[in-house]
Enzyme design. Structure first.
Site, PDB file in Angstrom:
ATOM      1  N   ASN A   1     -14.603  29.253-139.215  1.00  0.00           N
ATOM      2  CA  ASN A   1     -14.919  30.383-139.762  1.00  0.00           C
ATOM      3  C   ASN A   1     -14.699  31.531-138.632  1.00  0.00           C
ATOM      4  O   ASN A   1     -15.058  31.108-137.524  1.00  0.00           O
ATOM      5  CB  ASN A   1     -16.126  30.582-140.660  1.00  0.00           C
ATOM      6  CG  ASN A   1     -16.284  31.914-141.051  1.00  0.00           C
ATOM      7  OD1 ASN A   1     -15.515  32.382-141.693  1.00  0.00           O
ATOM      8  ND2 ASN A   1     -17.509  32.461-140.623  1.00  0.00           N
TER       9      ASN A   1
ATOM     10  N   HIS B   1     -16.073  35.388-137.468  1.00  0.00           N
ATOM     11  CA  HIS B   1     -17.067  36.110-137.787  1.00  0.00           C
ATOM     12  C   HIS B   1     -16.918  37.176-136.775  1.00  0.00           C
ATOM     13  O   HIS B   1     -16.864  37.160-135.685  1.00  0.00           O
ATOM     14  CB  HIS B   1     -18.372  35.459-137.609  1.00  0.00           C
ATOM     15  CG  HIS B   1     -19.675  36.167-137.974  1.00  0.00           C
ATOM     16  ND1 HIS B   1     -19.981  36.740-139.191  1.00  0.00           N
ATOM     17  CD2 HIS B   1     -20.624  36.949-137.090  1.00  0.00           C
ATOM     18  CE1 HIS B   1     -20.877  37.455-139.224  1.00  0.00           C
ATOM     19  NE2 HIS B   1     -21.360  37.825-137.739  1.00  0.00           N
TER      20      HIS B   1
ATOM     21  N   SER C   1     -16.054  36.106-133.261  1.00  0.00           N
ATOM     22  CA  SER C   1     -16.261  34.649-132.761  1.00  0.00           C
ATOM     23  C   SER C   1     -15.740  33.625-133.867  1.00  0.00           C
ATOM     24  O   SER C   1     -15.769  34.027-134.931  1.00  0.00           O
ATOM     25  CB  SER C   1     -17.954  34.233-132.717  1.00  0.00           C
ATOM     26  OG  SER C   1     -18.715  35.085-131.898  1.00  0.00           O
TER      27      SER C   1
ATOM     28  N   ASP D   1     -23.174  31.211-140.326  1.00  0.00           N
ATOM     29  CA  ASP D   1     -22.692  31.824-138.974  1.00  0.00           C
ATOM     30  C   ASP D   1     -23.603  31.064-138.050  1.00  0.00           C
ATOM     31  O   ASP D   1     -23.561  31.742-136.921  1.00  0.00           O
ATOM     32  CB  ASP D   1     -22.858  33.469-138.812  1.00  0.00           C
ATOM     33  CG  ASP D   1     -22.040  34.147-139.942  1.00  0.00           C
ATOM     34  OD1 ASP D   1     -20.799  33.669-140.367  1.00  0.00           O
ATOM     35  OD2 ASP D   1     -22.493  35.257-140.609  1.00  0.00           O
TER      36      ASP D   1
HETATM   37  C1  GRF Z   1     -12.554  40.018-140.392  1.00  0.00           C
HETATM   38  O1  GRF Z   1     -13.051  41.120-139.651  1.00  0.00           O
HETATM   39  C2  GRF Z   1     -13.266  38.646-140.497  1.00  0.00           C
HETATM   40  O2  GRF Z   1     -13.964  38.673-139.126  1.00  0.00           O
HETATM   41  C3  GRF Z   1     -14.275  39.088-141.306  1.00  0.00           C
HETATM   42  O3  GRF Z   1     -13.749  39.925-142.264  1.00  0.00           O
HETATM   43  C4  GRF Z   1     -12.595  40.152-141.964  1.00  0.00           C
HETATM   44  C5  GRF Z   1     -11.446  40.027-142.686  1.00  0.00           C
HETATM   45  O4  GRF Z   1     -10.289  40.694-142.647  1.00  0.00           O
HETATM   46  N1  GRF Z   1     -15.207  37.884-141.580  1.00  0.00           N
HETATM   47  P1  GRF Z   1      -8.998  40.062-143.294  1.00  0.00           P
HETATM   48  O5  GRF Z   1      -9.149  39.545-144.651  1.00  0.00           O
HETATM   49  O6  GRF Z   1      -8.603  38.993-142.528  1.00  0.00           O
HETATM   50  O7  GRF Z   1      -7.907  41.156-143.134  1.00  0.00           O
END
Ligand code: GRF
Length: 194
Positions: free
Chosen positions: A110, A112, A139, A148
């Protein structure tokens, strides 16, 4: 060259990180083939973007399932039906329980938007600014049952400037996420999958 792993990307929204993986996987040397994109929100913008890029997409509306576990069973079956070997969550806004995570341990990562272990959960950029941190970041980590909470594979740091807002910081961090995620997915596959 290692065999390219059939990889699914799980999304809920606009899909910028997903598209960064799709772009990276255009290179024949990249260790993942993005074989499927699944969204729990049928109207996610990312579904259209993936389809336009020629990727198979599936919407699995979590609201149509009577429990989290039944949704996760359907998600697992969808991945199996498509011979998926590795899963990358990219802006996927559903908490995954042990019923799913235990079946994908070591094959599930994932991204985050914080410098884990700081700021698990939501509102990461606002929390970093409020705390007076010098840097925010993002991360990529292995997914475990604690949200997370899994081991970090790779991180990127972004300086917090005076006057930054959660929105301006999110934008700067996202720009870095788009190079972090392809690099981290490749590393995850090379480190763990033989
Ligand atoms: C990103 O900032 C990711 O880190 C977080 O949600 C956002 C997703 O954006 N988990 P996208 O859908 O990839 O444009």
């Amino acid at each position: 060259m290692t065999r390219r792993l059939r990889t699914a990307v799980l999304i809920s929204g606009r899909g910028s990180n997903m598209m960064s993986l799709v772009e990276a996987a255009r290179s024949p040397d990249y260790p993942a083939d993005i074989s499927l994109v699944v969204s729990n929100r049928p109207n996610a913008q990312g579904l259209t973007r993936a389809r336009d890029a020629g990727i198979k997409t599936i919407a699995l509306d979590h609201k149509a399932f009577k429990s989290r576990e039944v949704f996760e069973d359907a998600l697992h079956k969808t991945l199996e039906d498509h011979d998926i070997e590795f899963v990358a969550c990219a802006g996927f806004m559903r908490v995954l329980t042990d019923s799913f995570v235990s079946r994908w341990t070591g094959r599930l990562i994932n991204i985050h938007p914080s410098l884990l272990p700081k700021y698990k959960g939501l509102h990461t950029h606002a929390r970093a600014i409020e705390a007076g941190d010098s840097h925010g970041g993002a991360s990529v980590h292995w997914v475990v049952t604690e949200v997370d909470g899994g081991e970090v594979i790779d991180q990127v740091k972004v300086r917090i400037e005076t006057g930054d807002t959660p929105e301006s910081l999110a934008e700067k961090v996202l720009a870095e996420e788009l190079t972090l995620y392809p690099r981290a997915l490749a590393r995850a596959i090379q480190d763990r999958v033989v």
